[in-house]
Design an enzyme around this catalytic site. Structure first.
Site: not given
Lengths: 506, 178
Positions: A120, A239, A296
């Site tokens: 990140k 999530h 992906r």
């Protein structure tokens, strides 16, 4: 780029995505190789492949995550390429590198891209460099609580503590006031270390009641990048996405243009190769920020396919072959509206507890604008080792109201007996005013869903029909036991009687 | 002649009774709880896995699957997924008073009638719900099933014998945990 021969592909995955990839490859005349763990010998993806090889015991770490075994299997059977699907090794740069070293095409981006986007902090740096909006926050990992407090004060509360290597909602903590920071930082670092082996944590502004918008991109690896518009995935539980739609009901044409351009810039900044998704968070003030890039194919890719009239697996293969992008940006349009419902083996009435068991009945809907990508069949035992995603129902309509109506119709046609599943949840969601208005946010389920009360009582005539059917079922079963007949294979007296009555020969 | 059977259907703790009457000529009538009997047009379809019901012209398609548990059924009705348990009245009774049947018990006639057939013999092991005998009462053939899983100790009736309400017909011992 020179063209590469790909005539046989090993699909390093299982479940519905392995089946969908195999179907796409087969349409292109490519031979398909499935791999499976011991209990997956009879899984659907194995049954439908041209070739299949066992790669290890049930736990994913000993089978689907064994990169060395996968590459050895690909070499031994003469596969030119590996399609990783999603999850498992799809975003593992080391595996992509090993494929490359072994002379096998990894159908996905370059390993450097996976590395960069998988972290990140490094992804965030890259976005700042490329002028893609990121959530205000720290540029480096924070370990000292005092530094954390200072940073949080600058960013403004509430803030989010986030593991740099995290994902899937793990390693995140909301902090609303300075007094909470000490403990929260320690806990998040500990969690990050335990889950991802890296205790790097950074701090960013916490966006309240956000929407989740993502953009599908394709890159040829030589600088050309196109986008296939957005998907909205704000219906989430812990999530995890549950319902996705495309287009997003939250974007104006201007905002769409801005967010899609930002996604293209993101992909261009890493000279992206293959199919990828740039995820954004959209605030209530319609500000958008880069969240992460998934390098992906996504679970929810079919809604993009429905709305843009494309085949992303075909596009992936063409790009991997070095044939370039199959479409130009100008050729791509959003037509109509698509919604995906993820059918999970989890019981909404029991707070979405995962369920396992045998699929006793699977009657999937069909008809206009309906697509079902499934990894199951009747008689299949859902194993406990893997993701509980059983199938995906995707509907397309001319506009959003029709897509919703079609989704409802298709869900009502869906019969799935065996493990508990979330079809009743989807029907509930489609009735909610917030969903119908398109104003739902990522808090939709947490705020609105009550496991005890989400279903209306069964209407009287439906209950009477149910009871009548159950009584007739039992009467037939007993009759079959008495006469030694199997009710399913021979026409029972009941059915013969009924037929006589219908033809008036009684 | 009509042949009648009563079942108790348990849907999430709510119990309902259904009486299914079939006639030799193929007619079927169903009575739910205390409602009146209703002629139903029922066809098993999809290889016997779904029932098409027509009630006053209104169509219902009910998908049914046995869950593997005794009497357990999964059903889909008008888009709703439901679970229910089908049992006969005695089992429902047994379920309501589990304690009293653990040690064993007697199966008594609930209505006066004539025993028309016997399906079990003394010493035989039976499963809960297995047919034990047929009692004809008020021109109705009623299947009497084992209230619990266990062993038949004694059969106190013969084919052709008349019984009155409360007459013990079968004595049995329940299997521990059965």
């Amino acid at each position: 780029m020179s063209e590469r021969k790909i005539t046989k592909v090993l699909v390093a995955n299982r479940g519905e995505i392995a089946v969908r990839v195999i179907q796409g490859l087969r349409e292109m005349g490519v031979r398909t190789v499935a791999v499976h763990s011991t209990p997956d010998r009879t899984a659907l993806h194995v049954l439908v492949a041209d070739e299949a090889y066992e790669i290890g015991p049930a736990p994913a770490a000993e089978s689907y995550l064994r990169g060395d075994v996968l590459i050895a299997t690909a070499k031994a059977c003469g596969a030119d390429a590996i399609h990783p699907g999603y999850g498992f090794l799809s975003e593992n740069a080391g595996f992509a590198r090993q494929c490359e070293a072994a002379g096998i095409v990894f159908i996905g981006p370059r390993p450097e891209t996976i590395d960069l986007m998988g972290n990140k902090l490094s992804a965030r740096h890259k976005m700042l460099e490329s002028g893609v909006p990121v959530i205000p926050g720290t540029e480096a990992a924070v370990r000292d609580p005092e530094v954390a407090k200072k940073a949080a004060a600058e960013i403004g509360y509430p803030v989010l503590l986030k593991a740099a290597a995290g994902g899937g909602g793990k390693g995140m903590r909301v902090v609303r006031e300075p007094a909470e920071i000490d403990t929260a930082l320690r806990q998040t670092m500990g969690e990050a270390k335990a889950s991802f082996g890296d205790d790097a944590v950074f701090i960013e502004r916490y966006i309240e009641n956000p929407k989740h918008i993502e953009v599908q991109v394709l890159g040829d690896g030589e600088g050309k990048v196109i986008h296939l518009f957005e998907r909205e995935c704000s219906v989430q539980r812990r999530h995890q996405k549950v319902i996705e739609e495309s287009p997003s009901p939250s974007l104006t044409p201007e905002l769409r243009e801005a967010i899609c351009s930002a996604a293209v810039r993101t992909a261009e900044s890493v000279n992206y190769l293959g199919a990828g998704t740039v995820e954004f968070i959209l605030s209530q003030d319609k500000e958008f920020f880069f969240l992460e890039m998934n390098t992906r194919l996504q679970v929810e890719h079919p809604i993009t396919e429905m709305v843009t009239g494309t085949d992303l697996v075909r596009a992936q293969l063409r790009i991997a072959r070095g044939q370039g992008l199959p479409y130009t940006q100008d050729e791509l349009r959003q037509r109509g509206w698509a919604i995906e419902f993820r059918i999970y083996a989890e019981d909404p009435a029991k707070n979405f507890m995962p369920a396992i068991g045998r699929i006793n009945s699977h009657i999937a809907p069909s008809g206009p604008g309906v697509r079902v990508d499934s990894g199951i069949y009747e008689g299949f035992d859902v194993p406990i080792y893997y993701d509980p995603l059983l199938a995906k129902l995707i509907v397309w309509g001319e506009d959003r109201p029709q897509a919703i109506a079609r989704g409802r119709r298709a869900l009502m046609e869906y019969t799935l007996h065996g493990p508990g599943h979330n079809i009743p949840f989807h029907l509930w969601a489609l009735e909610r005013p917030r969903f119908i208005a398109g104003t739902y946010t990522t808090n939709f389920i947490d705020e609105r869903f009550d496991p005890a009360e989400f279903q209306d009582p069964l209407p009287d005539d439906d209950r009477e029909a149910l009871l009548t059917a159950a009584a007739l079922w039992e009467a037939r079963r007993r009759e079959a036991v008495r006469t030694g007949d199997s009710p399913a294979s021979t026409p029972s007296a009941w059915r013969l009687d009924a037929r006589r009555r219908m033809t008036g020969n009684s | 002649m009509w042949m009648k059977k009563r079942y108790v259907l348990d849907n999430g703790g709510e119990q309902y009774t259904a009486e299914v009457a079939t006639h030799r000529d193929g007619r079927i009538a169903v009575k739910l709880d205390d409602g009146g009997p209703r002629d139903v047009d029922a066809c098993w379809v999809q290889n016997g896995r779904a029932l098409s019901l027509r009630v006053d012209g209104r169509m219902h398609l009910i998908d049914l699957t046995a869950t593997g548990q005794r009497g357990g059924l999964a059903a889909t009705v008008n888009g709703r997924h439901l679970a229910l348990t089908v049992m006969d009245e005695l089992r429902a009774l047994a379920q309501r008073s589990v304690e009293s049947t653990v040690a064993g018990g007697t199966v008594a006639a609930e209505i006066p009638g004539v025993v028309v057939s016997l399906a079990v013999t003394a010493g035989q092991k039976v499963h809960q719900g297995d047919a034990m005998l047929v009692l004809e009462a008020m021109k109705m053939q009623n299947e009497i099933t084992a209230p619990v899983t266990g062993t038949i100790d004694e059969i106190r009736v013969e084919v052709g014998q008349s019984v009155s309400t409360g007459d013990v017909m079968v004595m049995m011992t329940a299997e521990v945990g059965g």
